[in-house]
Scaffold this active site. Structure first.
Site, PDB file in Angstrom:
ATOM      1  N   PHE A 135      -6.216  -2.622  -0.374  1.00  0.00           N
ATOM      2  CA  PHE A 135      -5.467  -1.374  -0.181  1.00  0.00           C
ATOM      3  C   PHE A 135      -4.315  -1.647   0.775  1.00  0.00           C
ATOM      4  O   PHE A 135      -4.517  -2.167   1.871  1.00  0.00           O
ATOM      5  CB  PHE A 135      -6.366  -0.275   0.397  1.00  0.00           C
ATOM      6  CG  PHE A 135      -5.630   1.041   0.508  1.00  0.00           C
ATOM      7  CD1 PHE A 135      -5.459   1.849  -0.608  1.00  0.00           C
ATOM      8  CD2 PHE A 135      -5.067   1.450   1.711  1.00  0.00           C
ATOM      9  CE1 PHE A 135      -4.747   3.046  -0.524  1.00  0.00           C
ATOM     10  CE2 PHE A 135      -4.364   2.649   1.807  1.00  0.00           C
ATOM     11  CZ  PHE A 135      -4.201   3.447   0.678  1.00  0.00           C
ATOM     12  N   ASP A 220      -2.530  -8.149   5.974  1.00  0.00           N
ATOM     13  CA  ASP A 220      -2.425  -6.721   6.268  1.00  0.00           C
ATOM     14  C   ASP A 220      -3.497  -6.402   7.307  1.00  0.00           C
ATOM     15  O   ASP A 220      -4.687  -6.347   6.998  1.00  0.00           O
ATOM     16  CB  ASP A 220      -2.639  -5.917   4.972  1.00  0.00           C
ATOM     17  CG  ASP A 220      -2.597  -4.414   5.194  1.00  0.00           C
ATOM     18  OD1 ASP A 220      -2.863  -3.974   6.332  1.00  0.00           O
ATOM     19  OD2 ASP A 220      -2.333  -3.686   4.233  1.00  0.00           O
ATOM     20  N   LYS A 249      -1.934   2.187  12.284  1.00  0.00           N
ATOM     21  CA  LYS A 249      -3.150   2.911  12.676  1.00  0.00           C
ATOM     22  C   LYS A 249      -3.354   2.987  14.195  1.00  0.00           C
ATOM     23  O   LYS A 249      -2.783   3.858  14.832  1.00  0.00           O
ATOM     24  CB  LYS A 249      -4.350   2.291  11.981  1.00  0.00           C
ATOM     25  CG  LYS A 249      -4.369   2.650  10.466  1.00  0.00           C
ATOM     26  CD  LYS A 249      -5.733   2.484   9.889  1.00  0.00           C
ATOM     27  CE  LYS A 249      -5.821   2.778   8.403  1.00  0.00           C
ATOM     28  NZ  LYS A 249      -5.919   4.198   8.102  1.00  0.00           N
TER      29      LYS A 249
END
Ligand SMILES: Cc1ncc(COP(=O)(O)O)c(C=O)c1O
Length: 399
Positions: A135, A220, A249
């Site tokens: 993702f 990532d 995040k």
């Protein structure tokens, strides 16, 4: 005392229905705890989806944000601002290398990584090899990089130049690399797929593959980064260094900030005007990030994440329906014998525990790194109670 307004519903608000929020409206947070507008208290083991690094409303972050908001908010990157320069230097110190581009989200940080490696590779080399189940975001390019076809449906045509290979299968990745490949891009732990750690041999093998073929390795680290797995970046714990990586995040403890960090030789593919973002690199999220990094460092929270993670994993596993707990540090999934994770989430909320279910048999725990030993024990207790309730539902209420 007036009663709070009713919890909103999709039908009575003009929001698009891209989310289906639970029937809870949070109004306040402090440390590992959230409160709804009826005054109910929740232990937050989701942290705004892995964003709360040092807990809700941490006084140092709040002060830094308030101070910066009261001083200077937005000038654009057409001019210098101090917080972004300090943050770039700080991230360089933590990483030991790299140049940074600041964005406003994880997807934007990944967009930057994708554009950067394409410009760096040149010569018609534009393909990015990504992992099935991975993702990387919801913009069109990061959606194309995301290895979850169910999320592509209805959004085609997606940008060309993304191919996928099974996560963990080094031979398949090697076979997917050809003369058009610019980079391999993977998560070190697949977060949204259900907290699936990449093993060391696979990730080290990707490093070797990229070196052999002269292509870039992108990690990532949007969910794994900022100390969550016990090192600032998860790759530091693995001993496998990428050429480019992204973080977001937890970086701003919940304020919107993302960053793409690339080795100088690759970063230099961007000259003035090559990439940009009006809000990227602005002072308030940068101040939040600096304060977050300061707290993490001053309180030794990064190495502690590894230790706390072991305690949390052992506590969660202490239930006959938990087959195992996977992940690293404070990025964990309790894997269930039966696919009742959604029920656990619902019963958890009712019992004052916030978690989510990235897979039907996996319950995700990504709490603030400030979580205390008592809170870890309480989280496990509430999780086990929610799991018992979800299992009872499945069994039609039978004991
Ligand atoms: C590994 C990873 N990459 C990218 C993203 C996208 O980040 P954002 O939602 O901030 O765009 C996420 C979000 O869950 C993620 O977990």
């Amino acid at each position: 005392v007036t009663a709070p307004p009713p919890v909103p519903t999709l039908d009575d608000t003009p929001l698009m229905h891209s989310y289906a929020p639970f029937d809870v409206c949070f109004v306040r947070g402090s440390g590992s705890w959230l409160w709804d507008d009826d005054g109910n208290e929740y232990l937050d083991c989701l942290g705004g989806i892995a964003c709360s690094a040092v807990g809700h409303a941490h006084p140092a972050v709040t002060a830094a944000v308030a101070d910066q908001a009261g001083t200077l908010v937005q000038t654009s990157m057409l001019f210098w601002n101090r917080p972004v320069v300090d943050l770039a230097r700080r991230l360089h110190e933590i990483t030991g290398w790299g140049r940074m581009f600041f964005a406003n989200s994880g997807a934007e940080a990944n967009e930057c990584a994708i554009k950067l490696v394409r410009r760096w590779a040149g010569d018609g080399r534009s393909t990015i090899v990504c992992a099935d189940g991975g993702f990387h975001g919801r913009t069109l390019a990061t959606l194309a990089a995301t290895g979850q076809p169910t999320k592509w449906a209805g959004f085609e045509p997606l940008p060309a130049g993304f191919v996928h290979a099974p996560y963990g299968d080094l031979d398949a990745f090697a076979a997917a690399v050809d003369d058009t490949t610019a980079a391999v891009m993977v998560e070190t732990i697949q977060g949204e797929a259900g907290i699936i750690p990449g093993d060391h041999a696979f990730l080290a093998g990707l490093r070797e593959l990229c070196d052999d073929r002269g292509i870039a390795l992108i990690f990532d680290e949007i969910q794994t980064g900022v100390g969550r797995t016990g090192t600032w970046w998860s790759f530091q714990g693995l001993g496998v260094e990428p050429d480019v990586f992204t973080s977001a995040k937890a970086l701003g403890n919940g304020l919107p900030i993302g960053v793409c960090i690339a080795r100088e030789a690759i970063a230099d593919a961007f000259g003035p005007g090559a990439h940009g973002s009006t809000f990227g690199g602005q002072a308030v999220p940068a101040a939040a990030a600096l304060a977050t990094l300061d707290v993490l460092e001053a309180e030794g929270l990064v190495p502690q994440a590894a230790v706390k993670g072991e305690t949390l994993a052992a506590s969660l596993a202490d239930h006959p329906c938990v087959t195992h707990v996977r992940g690293r540090g404070l990025m964990l999934a309790a894997v269930l014998e039966r696919p009742v994770a959604a029920g656990v989430v619902t019963h958890g909320l009712a019992g004052g525990l916030v978690v989510n279910a990235p897979a039907p048999d996996a319950v995700r725990f990504v709490p603030p790194l400030t979580i205390s030993p008592d809170e870890i024990a309480e989280a496990a207790r509430r999780f086990h109670a929610a799991l018992d309730a979800a299992l009872a539902d499945e069994d039609g209420g039978a004991p």
